[in-house]
Write a protein that holds these residues in place. Structure first.
Motif, PDB file in Angstrom:
ATOM      1  N   ALA A 255       0.841  -1.199   0.000  1.00  0.00           N
ATOM      2  CA  ALA A 255       0.000   0.000   0.000  1.00  0.00           C
ATOM      3  C   ALA A 255       0.879   1.253   0.000  1.00  0.00           C
ATOM      4  CB  ALA A 255      -0.909  -0.007   1.224  1.00  0.00           C
ATOM      5  N   ASP A 256       0.326   2.350  -0.456  1.00  0.00           N
ATOM      6  CA  ASP A 256       1.092   3.594  -0.553  1.00  0.00           C
ATOM      7  C   ASP A 256       1.476   4.103   0.833  1.00  0.00           C
ATOM      8  OD1 ASP A 256       0.675   3.420  -3.233  1.00  0.00           O
ATOM      9  OD2 ASP A 256      -1.120   4.703  -3.199  1.00  0.00           O
ATOM     10  N   GLY A 257       2.609   4.736   0.887  1.00  0.00           N
ATOM     11  CA  GLY A 257       3.009   5.410   2.121  1.00  0.00           C
ATOM     12  C   GLY A 257       3.790   4.532   3.080  1.00  0.00           C
ATOM     13  N   ILE A 258       3.944   3.254   2.753  1.00  0.00           N
ATOM     14  CA  ILE A 258       4.712   2.378   3.640  1.00  0.00           C
ATOM     15  C   ILE A 258       6.165   2.396   3.211  1.00  0.00           C
ATOM     16  CG2 ILE A 258       5.028   0.016   4.474  1.00  0.00           C
ATOM     17  CD1 ILE A 258       2.061  -0.452   4.008  1.00  0.00           C
ATOM     18  N   ASP A 259       7.032   2.680   4.164  1.00  0.00           N
ATOM     19  CA  ASP A 259       8.472   2.730   3.884  1.00  0.00           C
ATOM     20  C   ASP A 259       9.035   1.323   4.063  1.00  0.00           C
ATOM     21  OD1 ASP A 259      11.159   3.067   3.818  1.00  0.00           O
ATOM     22  OD2 ASP A 259      11.252   4.595   5.398  1.00  0.00           O
ATOM     23  N   THR A 260       9.365   0.671   2.954  1.00  0.00           N
ATOM     24  CA  THR A 260       9.854  -0.711   3.056  1.00  0.00           C
ATOM     25  C   THR A 260      11.375  -0.791   3.063  1.00  0.00           C
ATOM     26  OG1 THR A 260       9.621  -0.885   0.676  1.00  0.00           O
ATOM     27  CG2 THR A 260       7.819  -1.787   2.010  1.00  0.00           C
ATOM     28  N   SER A 261      12.026   0.367   3.067  1.00  0.00           N
ATOM     29  CA  SER A 261      13.496   0.356   3.061  1.00  0.00           C
ATOM     30  C   SER A 261      14.022  -0.037   4.437  1.00  0.00           C
ATOM     31  CB  SER A 261      14.015   1.746   2.715  1.00  0.00           C
ATOM     32  OG  SER A 261      13.771   2.620   3.796  1.00  0.00           O
ATOM     33  N   ASP A 262      15.344  -0.302   4.495  1.00  0.00           N
ATOM     34  CA  ASP A 262      15.953  -0.677   5.767  1.00  0.00           C
ATOM     35  C   ASP A 262      16.529   0.519   6.513  1.00  0.00           C
ATOM     36  OD1 ASP A 262      15.345  -3.311   5.717  1.00  0.00           O
ATOM     37  OD2 ASP A 262      17.179  -3.916   4.659  1.00  0.00           O
ATOM     38  N   THR A 263      16.396   1.715   5.954  1.00  0.00           N
ATOM     39  CA  THR A 263      16.985   2.897   6.582  1.00  0.00           C
ATOM     40  C   THR A 263      16.424   3.092   7.991  1.00  0.00           C
ATOM     41  OG1 THR A 263      16.493   3.779   4.407  1.00  0.00           O
ATOM     42  CG2 THR A 263      17.701   5.227   5.936  1.00  0.00           C
ATOM     43  N   LEU A 264      17.327   3.300   8.932  1.00  0.00           N
ATOM     44  CA  LEU A 264      16.882   3.522  10.306  1.00  0.00           C
ATOM     45  C   LEU A 264      16.442   4.971  10.480  1.00  0.00           C
ATOM     46  CD1 LEU A 264      16.824   2.063  13.143  1.00  0.00           C
ATOM     47  CD2 LEU A 264      18.937   3.301  13.603  1.00  0.00           C
ATOM     48  N   VAL A 265      15.224   5.169  10.927  1.00  0.00           N
ATOM     49  CA  VAL A 265      14.715   6.522  11.154  1.00  0.00           C
ATOM     50  C   VAL A 265      14.729   6.785  12.656  1.00  0.00           C
ATOM     51  CG1 VAL A 265      12.798   8.113  10.750  1.00  0.00           C
ATOM     52  CG2 VAL A 265      13.213   6.211   9.160  1.00  0.00           C
ATOM     53  N   THR A 266      15.550   7.722  13.078  1.00  0.00           N
ATOM     54  CA  THR A 266      15.672   7.948  14.521  1.00  0.00           C
ATOM     55  C   THR A 266      14.964   9.216  14.995  1.00  0.00           C
ATOM     56  OG1 THR A 266      17.792   8.987  14.116  1.00  0.00           O
ATOM     57  CG2 THR A 266      17.829   6.691  14.823  1.00  0.00           C
ATOM     58  N   ASP A 267      14.577  10.100  14.071  1.00  0.00           N
ATOM     59  CA  ASP A 267      13.881  11.316  14.514  1.00  0.00           C
ATOM     60  C   ASP A 267      12.460  10.965  14.931  1.00  0.00           C
ATOM     61  OD1 ASP A 267      16.112  12.711  13.851  1.00  0.00           O
ATOM     62  OD2 ASP A 267      15.444  13.128  11.798  1.00  0.00           O
ATOM     63  N   LEU A 268      12.132  11.268  16.182  1.00  0.00           N
ATOM     64  CA  LEU A 268      10.807  10.909  16.678  1.00  0.00           C
ATOM     65  C   LEU A 268       9.804  12.011  16.360  1.00  0.00           C
ATOM     66  CD1 LEU A 268      11.709   9.500  20.211  1.00  0.00           C
ATOM     67  CD2 LEU A 268      11.850   8.384  17.993  1.00  0.00           C
ATOM     68  N   PRO A 269       8.575  11.624  16.018  1.00  0.00           N
ATOM     69  CA  PRO A 269       7.543  12.645  15.790  1.00  0.00           C
ATOM     70  C   PRO A 269       7.288  13.418  17.081  1.00  0.00           C
ATOM     71  CG  PRO A 269       6.807  10.455  15.104  1.00  0.00           C
ATOM     72  CD  PRO A 269       8.080  10.275  15.831  1.00  0.00           C
ATOM     73  N   GLU A 270       6.854  14.685  16.898  1.00  0.00           N
ATOM     74  CA  GLU A 270       6.646  15.563  18.046  1.00  0.00           C
ATOM     75  C   GLU A 270       5.416  15.158  18.864  1.00  0.00           C
ATOM     76  OE1 GLU A 270       8.181  18.098  19.566  1.00  0.00           O
ATOM     77  OE2 GLU A 270       9.872  17.460  18.305  1.00  0.00           O
ATOM     78  N   ASP A 271       4.309  14.966  18.150  1.00  0.00           N
ATOM     79  CA  ASP A 271       3.005  14.888  18.803  1.00  0.00           C
ATOM     80  C   ASP A 271       2.702  13.488  19.331  1.00  0.00           C
ATOM     81  OD1 ASP A 271       0.488  15.276  19.659  1.00  0.00           O
ATOM     82  OD2 ASP A 271      -0.429  15.532  17.676  1.00  0.00           O
ATOM     83  N   ASN A 272       2.568  13.366  20.643  1.00  0.00           N
ATOM     84  CA  ASN A 272       2.304  12.059  21.249  1.00  0.00           C
ATOM     85  C   ASN A 272       0.971  11.469  20.805  1.00  0.00           C
ATOM     86  OD1 ASN A 272       4.690  12.021  22.575  1.00  0.00           O
ATOM     87  ND2 ASN A 272       3.858  12.720  24.544  1.00  0.00           N
ATOM     88  N   LYS A 273      -0.027  12.373  20.688  1.00  0.00           N
ATOM     89  CA  LYS A 273      -1.355  11.895  20.277  1.00  0.00           C
ATOM     90  C   LYS A 273      -1.273  11.263  18.896  1.00  0.00           C
ATOM     91  CE  LYS A 273      -5.016  13.727  22.943  1.00  0.00           C
ATOM     92  NZ  LYS A 273      -4.555  14.897  23.719  1.00  0.00           N
ATOM     93  N   ALA A 274      -0.504  11.935  18.001  1.00  0.00           N
ATOM     94  CA  ALA A 274      -0.357  11.421  16.638  1.00  0.00           C
ATOM     95  C   ALA A 274       0.356  10.068  16.649  1.00  0.00           C
ATOM     96  CB  ALA A 274       0.415  12.427  15.789  1.00  0.00           C
TER      97      ALA A 274
END
Lengths: 470, 323
Positions: A107-126
Motif C-alpha cells: 500500500a502507498d506510504g509504507i516505507d519498506t526500506s531498511d533505513t533507520l529513522v531515529t527522529d521521533l515525531p513531536e506529537d504524542n497523540k499522533a
C-alpha cells in the motif's frame, strides 16, 4: 551473575534454546492467507472489505469492533476470496478473511526500506493514533491492543516503560533474534514508547542466557545516545516474562490482585511490540508480519522466520521440510504456556511466537499419583498461591473457598503442574476453577450493578421501596 | 496425517517424581546405614533387610489384594519406612518384633489412611512407638557397639541419666561418663540410627542441597532443644542436662533430620514448619526432663504430626500483590 528476578516462586526448566543461532529468514509467500478477525484481546474486528476486492499489503481490511480491539491489515496483496468461519488451531470455527496472494504490492506510504529513522515525531497523540491505525497489539502472548495500554486511565501515572526481552519460555528464540538483528529498531521503538508515556525511563529486561543480546543492545543504546534507556540483565527464571513478575523483578513493586500494571506506574511492552511500534510510527508499516521460532529436538530444520500474519501453519512446516516423524505434539508458543495444535491448517496470528515439536517422551504425562504434600507446587507458584489446596477445593466444587484462596490470581504459568512430583494435573483443575470463580465474581458485580440501578430512580415511591426490600 | 496429541499447557515436566524424591531420601540414609553396619555388624544388616523387606512386601500385598489398586512400592516410600524403622530399633531386637513394627507402620499407620500422602502420622515412628510401649524390654535393652564397650548391653545415655537421677546422682557426675566426640561418632549404646550423628547430618545436608527438603523444620528443632536445655541447665545444672548433650543424644538428629521432615506429616508453609519444629523441640525437652520415658523425640514428633492440619490452615505463604 545478575540477581534481578521476581520475589516469589518460579521454576528453572532447561532453556533448550536450540534455534538461537538461526538468523531470521523470510518465509516465501503462501498461496493464500487467512486473517482471523479475532486475534487480539477484546472485541473482534469488523471487516471493511468485500469478497472480490483487490487488496494491497498493509491495507486495512477490518476495523476495531470496540474500544479494546484492533485494526487488521492485509498481510499480502491479492483478492479477497471469502469472509467465512474457518477452524482455528484447536478446531473451533473463527471468522477469517481469506486472501489469495497475487504478487507483493504494498500500500502507498509504507516505507519498506531498511533505513533507520531515529527522529521521533513531536506529537504524542499522533504517535498513539499511528500505533492504533497500524493494528499493533502486544506480541508477548496476550495480544492486548497496544494503543489502549499507552492511554492510561486519568489519574494514573506511568513511571517506567519496561521492554520485555526475557523470553523465559524454553525453546523460544524469536525475541532474541529480533534483539540481535533489529536491535536499533527495538531501541528506537522503546524511545518512542518512553516519549509517549511522558519521557519516563525505559528498562529493557533481558535474561542472562542471552549475553550477545545484552551486549548488542547496550552498544546500540550508547551509539544512538539515548540517556533514559537502559538494559537490565535478569537472572534466568520462569515466568520472568509474565507482566506482574517482570514489574516485581525490575521495579520491586507488586501489582495488586485484579489491578493493572499502571497502578504501580509500570507499562510493559514486549520486544516484538517495540519493533512493531517502530515500524508503525517511523515506517508507516502496519503489523502484518512477525517472527516465530520453528523448533524442537526432533525437528531437524531449526529456524527463526519472518512470516506474514495469516500464513497457515502447515505451509510453514512444509516449507521447512515437513512434520518430523516422531513428533506427537505441535505447540503454538512455548512448552509452558503454548497451546497444543490439533488443526495444522490453522492460520498464524499476529501473536504467534513459535511452532514447537515435541516427542512423546518429552511431553507424555505420567500417571497421576497421590499428593505427597511436599509443597513444591506452592514453592513454585509465582503468585504465592497454594495449588495443592486449590485443587482440593476445585475437586469439591467449593467456589467460596477457592475465591478466598485467590484462585482468580492464577496466571496459568504452569509452574505447579511442571513441578508436581506426583504428576497431579494441578493447573488443569485450577484453570477450570478459576473460570468458574471469575464467572461468579462477574455475576456478583452485574447483580450489584443491577441493584444500584434499581435503587437509583429519583422519584421514590414508598410502595416500590417496600416492594424492592422484599 | 498422523494423529496429534492435544492437552492443556504446560507440555513439559520437571524430572522430579515421587520416586526420585524418595530415592534421594534412601540415598541420604545410606551413610547412617553404613555406619550402623560398621558399629553393629551383620546383625544390623539382617535387621534392616528384614525391616525393609517386610515393609515393601506388606505394602505390595495390601495394595494388590486388599485395596485392589496398582501397587505403590515403586515409589520407594515403603523402603524409607523400613530403613527408618530399622534405624530406630536396637540391633538386638528379635526379628519377629521388627516384623510386627513393620505391620503397624505400613499396615496401620500408612495404608489404613489411604497410602502414601494420606497418613497423619509418620509410619516408621508409629511402628517404633507401638513397639516401645508393647515390648519395652526389647526396646530399651540397647546393645553397645561390638568391641567398643565391654558390656554387651546397657541403657542409652539418656536412659542411664534418668535412672541415675532417680537414684540421687547429679547430672554432672552422670554425664562425665560421656564425651562429645563419642556422641558424634557413635561409640555409645543406642539404636542403630542414633549411632553416628555425623552420618545423619551428612544425609541431611545432601537432602538440603538436592532441595528435597528445606532445612527450617530441622533447624528450628535444634534451636528449640538447645535453647530450652540452656535455660533449664542454666537454672540447675545438677538436675538438668545441657544443650550439647541433648542435641547429640536420643535419636534427636535422626528424628529432626529424617522423621520430622517427612513431607506427608509436616506442614507445607515455612512458618508452619517453624512452629512445628519449635513444638517438637519443646515437647522433646519436656518429656526428657519431666516425662516417665527417658526419650521424647518420637512422641514429640507424633504429637506435632497431629496438629499439622491446623498449622496448614493457620499458616499460608504470602500471596503476590496482596496484604
Amino acid at each position: 551473575m545478575s540477581k534481578h528476578t521476581f520475589s516469589i516462586g518460579g521454576v528453572h526448566p532447561h532453556d533448550s534454546k536450540i534455534s538461537r543461532e538461526c538468523a531470521i529468514e523470510q518465509l516465501p509467500l503462501p498461496p493464500s492467507v487467512y486473517l482471523q478477525l479475532s486475534q487480539h484481546i477484546g472485541a473482534p474486528a469488523k471487516p471493511i472489505v468485500a469478497v472480490g476486492d483487490k487488496v494491497k499489503v498493509g491495507q486495512p481490511i477490518a476495523e476495531p469492533g470496540g474500544f479494546v480491539s484492533a485494526f487488521i491489515h492485509s498481510s499480502v496483496s491479492g483478492t479477497v476470496k471469502s469472509i467465512a468461519p474457518r477452524p482455528d488451531l484447536a478446531g473451533n470455527p473463527q471468522m477469517c478473511i481469506e486472501i489469495a496472494v497475487e504478487g507483493d504490492e504494498w500500500a502507498d506510504g509504507i516505507d519498506t526500506s531498511d533505513t533507520l529513522v531515529t527522529d521521533l515525531p513531536e506529537d504524542n497523540k499522533a504517535i498513539i493514533e499511528k500505533i492504533r491505525l497500524a493494528g499493533v497489539v502486544g506480541l508477548g502472548g496476550a495480544t492486548f491492543p497496544t494503543h489502549v495500554k499507552l492511554s492510561p486511565p486519568p489519574g494514573s501515572k506511568c513511571e517506567m516503560i519496561i521492554i520485555n526481552g526475557c523470553e523465559c519460555e524454553p525453546y523460544l528464540t524469536s525475541d532474541f533474534r529480533v534483539l540481535l538483528e533489529k536491535g536499533e529498531q527495538v531501541v528506537v521503538g522503546a524511545a518512542i514508547l518512553s516519549k509517549v508515556m511522558g519521557g519516563v525511563p525505559c528498562t529493557i529486561a533481558i535474561e542472562v542466557n542471552k549475553p550477545e543480546a545484552i551486549a548488542h543492545i547496550n552498544e546500540v543504546i550508547a551509539r544512538l545516545g539515548y540517556a533514559g534507556i537502559s538494559v537490565m540483565p535478569m537472572k534466568m527464571r520462569y515466568p520472568q516474562g509474565s507482566e506482574k513478575q517482570l514489574i516485581d523483578a525490575v521495579m520491586h513493586r507488586q501489582v495488586g490482585s485484579g489491578a493493572l500494571p499502571i497502578s504501580v506506574g509500570a507499562v510493559v511492552q514486549n520486544v516484538g511490540t517495540a519493533l512493531a511500534v517502530y515500524d508503525a510510527v517511523q515506517k508507516n508499516k502496519p503489523l502484518i508480519d512477525n517472527v516465530l521460532s520453528v523448533t524442537g529436538e526432533c525437528f531437524p530444520r531449526q529456524a527463526n522466520i519472518r512470516f506474514r500474519v495469516g500464513t497457515p501453519i502447515s505451509y510453514i512446516i512444509d516449507c521447512l521440510g515437513g512434520m518430523p516423524a516422531d513428533a506427537v505434539k505441535v505447540i503454538s508458543g512455548g512448552p509452558m504456556m503454548g497451546r497444543a495444535i490439533s488443526n495444522l491448517d490453522a492460520a498464524t496470528l499476529k501473536g504467534t511466537s513459535a511452532i514447537l515439536f515435541l516427542t512423546e517422551k518429552q511431553t507424555r504425562r505420567a500417571p497421576e499419583g497421590n499428593c505427597i504434600r511436599c509443597g513444591k507446587c506452592a514453592d513454585a507458584c509465582p503468585m504465592g498461591l497454594e495449588p495443592f489446596l486449590l485443587i482440593r477445593h476445585a475437586r469439591l466444587g467449593n467456589l467460596e473457598a477457592l475465591e478466598q484462596n485467590a484462585v482468580q490470581d492464577c496466571i496459568e504459568c504452569g509452574c505447579c503442574l511442571y513441578s508436581c512430583p506426583a504428576r497431579i494435573p494441578l493447573l488443569d483443575h485450577i484453570r477450570q476453577a478459576k473460570g468458574a470463580v471469575l464467572g461468579a465474581i462477574r455475576a456478583r458485580a452485574a447483580a450489584a450493578k443491577a441493584a444500584t440501578e434499581a435503587a437509583k430512580p429519583a422519584p421514590v415511591i414508598p410502595s416500590a421501596v417496600e416492594e424492592s426490600k422484599k | 496425517m498422523s494423529k496429534l496429541l492435544v492437552s492443556p499447557s504446560p507440555h513439559i515436566h520437571s524430572k522430579d517424581s515421587t520416586r526420585s524424591l524418595m530415592l534421594d531420601v534412601v540415598i541420604a540414609l545410606i551413610p547412617a546405614a553404613i555406619c550402623s553396619f560398621v558399629f553393629y555388624g551383620w546383625r544390623e544388616v539382617l535387621l534392616m533387610a528384614v525391616s525393609v523387606a517386610s515393609c515393601v512386601l506388606l505394602e505390595w500385598a495390601v495394595t494388590r489384594f486388599m485395596l485392589k489398586k496398582p501397587s505403590t512400592i515403586g515409589d520407594f516410600s515403603a523402603v524409607i519406612t523400613g530403613m527408618l524403622l530399622a534405624l530406630n530399633l536396637p540391633y538386638t531386637t528379635p526379628l519377629w518384633v521388627v516384623v510386627t513394627g513393620a505391620v503397624v507402620a505400613i499396615g496401620v499407620a500408612k495404608l489404613t489412611f489411604g497410602g502414601i500422602g494420606q497418613n497423619i502420622w509418620n509410619p516408621a515412628l508409629v511402628g517404633r512407638v507401638f513397639l516401645l510401649v508393647s515390648f519395652p524390654t526389647y526396646m530399651t535393652t540397647w546393645g553397645a557397639p561390638a568391641g567398643v564397650v565391654d558390656a554387651v548391653s546397657g541403657p542409652t545415655p539418656l536412659g542411664a541419666i534418668q535412672e541415675g537421677l532417680l537414684s540421687g546422682a547429679s547430672v554432672q557426675d552422670l554425664t562425665a561418663a560421656y564425651n562429645y566426640k563419642d556422641l558424634l561418632f557413635a561409640n555409645l549404646g543406642g539404636s542403630a540410627g542414633e549411632a553416628c550423628a555425623l552420618a545423619l547430618l551428612a544425609g541431611f545436608v545432601y537432602l538440603c542441597i538436592r532441595k528435597v527438603i528445606k532445612p527450617w523444620i530441622t533447624l528450628s528443632i535444634f534451636a528449640t532443644v538447645a535453647l530450652t536445655a540452656l535455660i533449664f541447665w542454666g537454672i540447675n545444672p545438677d538436675r538438668f542436662t545441657g544443650p550439647l548433650f541433648n542435641l547429640l543424644t536420643g535419636g534427636l538428629i535422626l528424628g529432626a533430620c529424617f522423621m520430622a521432615t517427612d513431607y506427608v506429616t509436616s506442614p507445607m508453609s515455612l512458618w508452619g514448619g517453624v512452629v512445628f519444629g519449635v513444638g517438637i523441640g519443646f515437647l522433646t525437652m519436656m518429656i526428657r526432663y519431666f516425662g516417665s520415658y527417658p526419650e521424647g523425640v518420637s512422641f514429640a514428633i507424633l504429637i506435632m504430626n497431629s496438629v499439622v492440619p491446623l498449622l496448614n490452615m493457620w499458616f499460608h505463604q504470602k500471596k503476590f500483590g496482596r496484604k
